[in-house]
Structures are given as C-alpha cells and as structure tokens.
Design a protein around this motif. Structure first.
Motif, short mmCIF file in Angstrom:
data_model
loop_
_atom_site.label_atom_id
_atom_site.label_comp_id
_atom_site.label_asym_id
_atom_site.label_seq_id
_atom_site.Cartn_x
_atom_site.Cartn_y
_atom_site.Cartn_z
N GLU A 176 30.14 -3.20 79.82
CA GLU A 176 30.77 -2.17 78.98
C GLU A 176 29.72 -1.34 78.25
O GLU A 176 29.80 -0.10 78.17
N THR A 177 28.69 -2.01 77.73
CA THR A 177 27.63 -1.32 76.98
C THR A 177 26.82 -0.40 77.89
O THR A 177 26.53 0.75 77.53
N ALA A 178 26.47 -0.89 79.07
CA ALA A 178 25.69 -0.08 80.01
C ALA A 178 26.48 1.13 80.47
O ALA A 178 25.94 2.24 80.59
N GLU A 179 27.78 0.94 80.72
CA GLU A 179 28.62 2.05 81.17
C GLU A 179 28.74 3.11 80.07
O GLU A 179 28.66 4.32 80.35
N LYS A 180 28.89 2.67 78.84
CA LYS A 180 29.01 3.59 77.72
C LYS A 180 27.75 4.44 77.57
O LYS A 180 27.81 5.63 77.24
N GLU A 181 26.57 3.82 77.83
CA GLU A 181 25.29 4.52 77.67
C GLU A 181 24.81 5.16 78.96
O GLU A 181 23.72 5.73 79.03
N ASN A 182 25.64 5.03 80.02
CA ASN A 182 25.32 5.62 81.33
C ASN A 182 24.00 5.10 81.89
O ASN A 182 23.19 5.85 82.44
N VAL A 183 23.78 3.80 81.75
CA VAL A 183 22.58 3.16 82.28
C VAL A 183 22.96 2.38 83.54
O VAL A 183 23.82 1.50 83.48
N THR A 184 22.34 2.73 84.64
CA THR A 184 22.69 2.09 85.92
C THR A 184 21.51 1.43 86.62
O THR A 184 21.69 0.70 87.59
N LYS A 185 20.28 1.69 86.14
CA LYS A 185 19.10 1.10 86.78
C LYS A 185 17.92 1.16 85.82
O LYS A 185 18.04 1.68 84.70
N THR A 186 16.78 0.64 86.25
CA THR A 186 15.52 0.67 85.50
C THR A 186 15.68 0.10 84.09
O THR A 186 15.19 0.65 83.11
N ALA A 187 16.38 -1.04 84.00
CA ALA A 187 16.55 -1.69 82.70
C ALA A 187 16.39 -3.19 82.86
O ALA A 187 16.65 -3.75 83.93
N LEU A 188 15.96 -3.83 81.80
CA LEU A 188 15.87 -5.29 81.75
C LEU A 188 17.00 -5.82 80.88
O LEU A 188 17.39 -5.19 79.89
N ILE A 189 17.50 -7.00 81.24
CA ILE A 189 18.53 -7.66 80.45
C ILE A 189 17.90 -8.88 79.80
O ILE A 189 17.29 -9.71 80.47
N VAL A 190 18.04 -8.97 78.48
CA VAL A 190 17.53 -10.12 77.73
C VAL A 190 18.72 -10.87 77.16
O VAL A 190 19.62 -10.26 76.57
N VAL A 191 18.71 -12.18 77.33
CA VAL A 191 19.84 -13.00 76.91
C VAL A 191 19.34 -14.21 76.14
O VAL A 191 18.36 -14.85 76.55
N GLY A 192 20.00 -14.52 75.03
CA GLY A 192 19.67 -15.75 74.33
C GLY A 192 19.80 -15.64 72.82
O GLY A 192 19.82 -14.55 72.25
N ARG A 193 19.88 -16.82 72.18
CA ARG A 193 20.04 -16.87 70.73
C ARG A 193 18.78 -16.40 70.00
O ARG A 193 18.81 -16.21 68.77
N ILE A 194 17.69 -16.19 70.72
CA ILE A 194 16.48 -15.65 70.06
C ILE A 194 16.74 -14.24 69.55
O ILE A 194 15.98 -13.72 68.73
N LEU A 195 17.80 -13.61 70.04
CA LEU A 195 18.17 -12.28 69.56
C LEU A 195 19.04 -12.35 68.29
O LEU A 195 19.43 -11.33 67.74
N GLY A 196 19.34 -13.59 67.88
CA GLY A 196 20.09 -13.78 66.64
C GLY A 196 19.15 -13.87 65.44
O GLY A 196 17.98 -13.52 65.52
N SER A 197 19.66 -14.39 64.34
CA SER A 197 18.88 -14.41 63.10
C SER A 197 18.45 -15.81 62.66
O SER A 197 17.68 -15.95 61.70
N GLU A 198 18.90 -16.86 63.35
CA GLU A 198 18.60 -18.22 62.91
C GLU A 198 17.51 -18.84 63.77
O GLU A 198 17.53 -18.75 65.00
N TYR A 199 16.54 -19.47 63.11
CA TYR A 199 15.47 -20.18 63.81
C TYR A 199 14.73 -21.05 62.81
O TYR A 199 14.89 -20.90 61.59
N ASP A 200 13.89 -21.95 63.30
CA ASP A 200 13.10 -22.81 62.44
C ASP A 200 11.75 -22.17 62.15
O ASP A 200 11.24 -21.39 62.95
N ARG A 201 11.18 -22.54 61.02
CA ARG A 201 9.85 -22.05 60.68
C ARG A 201 8.82 -22.67 61.62
O ARG A 201 8.91 -23.83 62.02
N SER A 202 7.80 -21.90 61.97
CA SER A 202 6.73 -22.39 62.82
C SER A 202 5.94 -23.48 62.12
O SER A 202 5.61 -23.37 60.94
N LYS A 203 5.64 -24.56 62.85
CA LYS A 203 4.82 -25.64 62.29
C LYS A 203 3.37 -25.19 62.08
O LYS A 203 2.68 -25.67 61.19
N LEU A 204 2.92 -24.25 62.90
CA LEU A 204 1.52 -23.84 62.87
C LEU A 204 1.06 -23.37 61.49
O LEU A 204 -0.05 -23.65 61.06
N TYR A 205 1.93 -22.67 60.79
CA TYR A 205 1.56 -22.12 59.47
C TYR A 205 2.31 -22.79 58.32
O TYR A 205 2.31 -22.29 57.20
#
Length: 257
Positions: free
Chosen positions: A209-238
């Motif tokens: 639905e989103t791609a059709e609305k924006e008239n995007v039919t090719k030359t695009a990447l799809i990213v999927v996952g909760r990493i696009l949300g706002s919740e995560y743990d703090r890095s141990k490194l720092y």
C-alpha cells in the motif's frame, strides 16, 4: 589488469578513493547500466572507452574486457554498490581464470549501508537483533527453498530485502506467515543516497500500500525488523558497569528488576 570496482550505492562521492582513482586511470570501463550513477563516468578520461553492460550479454562483456587486457589496457568493470552482492561477478571471474587473465576486486559501499544511513538505523541493536539477513524474493531468478523469506522470517532478525519491490504484497504475506507480526516496523528506501532518495516508513502489512501510494515500483530496498522501533538495550561497550580490555568498570552493575 581487470579490476571489478564497487561504485557505491548511488551518490557520486560515495565511491571509494581507490575506486575513484581506478576510474580516472582506466582505458576501458564497462558499467552496470542504470544501476550506476552516470555522474561517476565523468571521472573517466576523454579517450576512455565506455560500455553499458545493460545492453550486453556475458559473452559480449567478456570479449570487451579480455580484448582490452590483452592489448595492455587498464580495464574497470564498474558494478553497483559492492559487487559481492547480486553483482554476478563470479561467472566473470571464472571466465577470466579460464583465460589466465589477472583480476582484482575493489570493494564498494553497498546500498544496504546507504539505506541504514537514510533511515538513521542500526541494524544490530542490543536486545533486539544481532543478525542481518540480506536476501530477496524469488522471481524470474529463483531462490533455494531453504532460503525462502518465510524461513528467514522465523528468526525475527533484521532483514534487508533486495530486488523485491515489485512483489510487496507477496513479500508481506511471506513475512507474516514466517512469524513476523503484521505491525512489525518496516521501511522502503528508494534509491538510497541518490539525489531522488525517498524513505517510506510503514509496517509489514502496509508495504504494498505504501509503495503504491508513493508510486515506487523498483530500485528500492525493504528493511524489516524491530530495530526500526524505539526500544532496545544499552550497549555494554560503553556501559560504566561493564569492564573491557581497555577500561575498568567505574560503576556498580545495575540489578535487573
């Protein structure tokens, strides 16, 4: 010498310095058609021979490259992004080896890196996902059954999906059947790093639905996952309560509640 060069994700200044120098020195350049920003070709010398591989077969590409190398010319095979991903370079390298022609590879910035930059995303967020699946939908080019979208979706890892913008309804269905919730965050990144770059955020259910609305039919990447949300743990490194090879912990370990 024949050099396979990664042109980067699109922006002219995202080719590596090494790749830029190779283009400037080349006598012959065979570039990957509409996938490579034509502005990069302006770096070539005036007398450089330039070929568009979108209009050529493998045999025709090999003929140009081998003839050039045997004539003592510097040949660049310019691929989009980094040629190791969907670049069809193995078959070219195998042909060169049969002819005992030397070659090397100059890596490039892949479009999946450009997409992350456009999204302001970290693909490997602590507590969310520590793996990235780079894949594609089966289309005219098949995908092994063991690597289906559905089977990868079961892992709930971050997914970056190439070459599938024309099959987004089917992609959504396969992701959901594989285990992702329909409301899992997703994004469509059109022409990452190009001047016409466009970022569309949505959910898995609304990809088509989103791609059709924006008239995007090719030359695009799809990213999927909760990493696009706002919740995560703090890095141990720092984390001040975490000791590393270079730094002693300076705060007590936080107890989990």
């Amino acid at each position: 010498m024949i050099t396979f060069v990664g042109a980067g994700p699109g922006a002219e200044d995202l080719i590596t310095v090494r790749g830029q120098n190779l283009l400037r020195e080349a006598d012959i350049v065979v570039y990957a058609g509409s996938l490579v920003n034509p502005g990069l070709l302006s770096m070539c010398r005036e007398n450089c021979e330039i070929y568009n591989s979108a209009k050529m077969t493998l045999e025709e590409v090999m003929e140009v490259m081998t003839a050039g190398e045997r004539a003592g010319k510097k040949v660049v095979r310019l691929h989009t992004g980094d040629p190791c991903l969907y670049g069809a370079i193995r078959e070219q390298m195998d042909e060169l080896e049969k002819e005992n022609i030397p070659y090397e590879v100059c890596p490039g910035v892949s479009s999946f890196c450009g997409a992350a930059a456009a999204l302001g995303a970290e693909y490997t967020l602590p507590g969310v996902s520590q793996s990235v699946v780079i894949t594609r939908m089966a289309g005219r080019t098949p995908v092994p059954d063991r690597e289906s979208i559905r089977s990868f979706a079961a892992h709930q890892a971050t997914m970056v999906i190439f070459l599938s913008t024309g099959m987004l309804k089917e992609l959504s269905e396969e992701l959901i059947r594989g285990g992702y919730a329909a409301d899992t965050p997703a994004a469509i990144v059109y022409k990452a790093t190009w001047p016409e770059e466009k970022v569309m955020r949505c959910t898995i259910k609304k990809l088509a639905e989103t791609a059709e609305k924006e008239n995007v039919t090719k030359t695009a990447l799809i990213v999927v996952g909760r990493i696009l949300g706002s919740e995560y743990d703090r890095s141990k490194l720092y984390d001040p309560s975490f000791t590393t090879e270079f730094r002693e912990a300076s705060a007590p370990v936080q107890s989990e509640k």
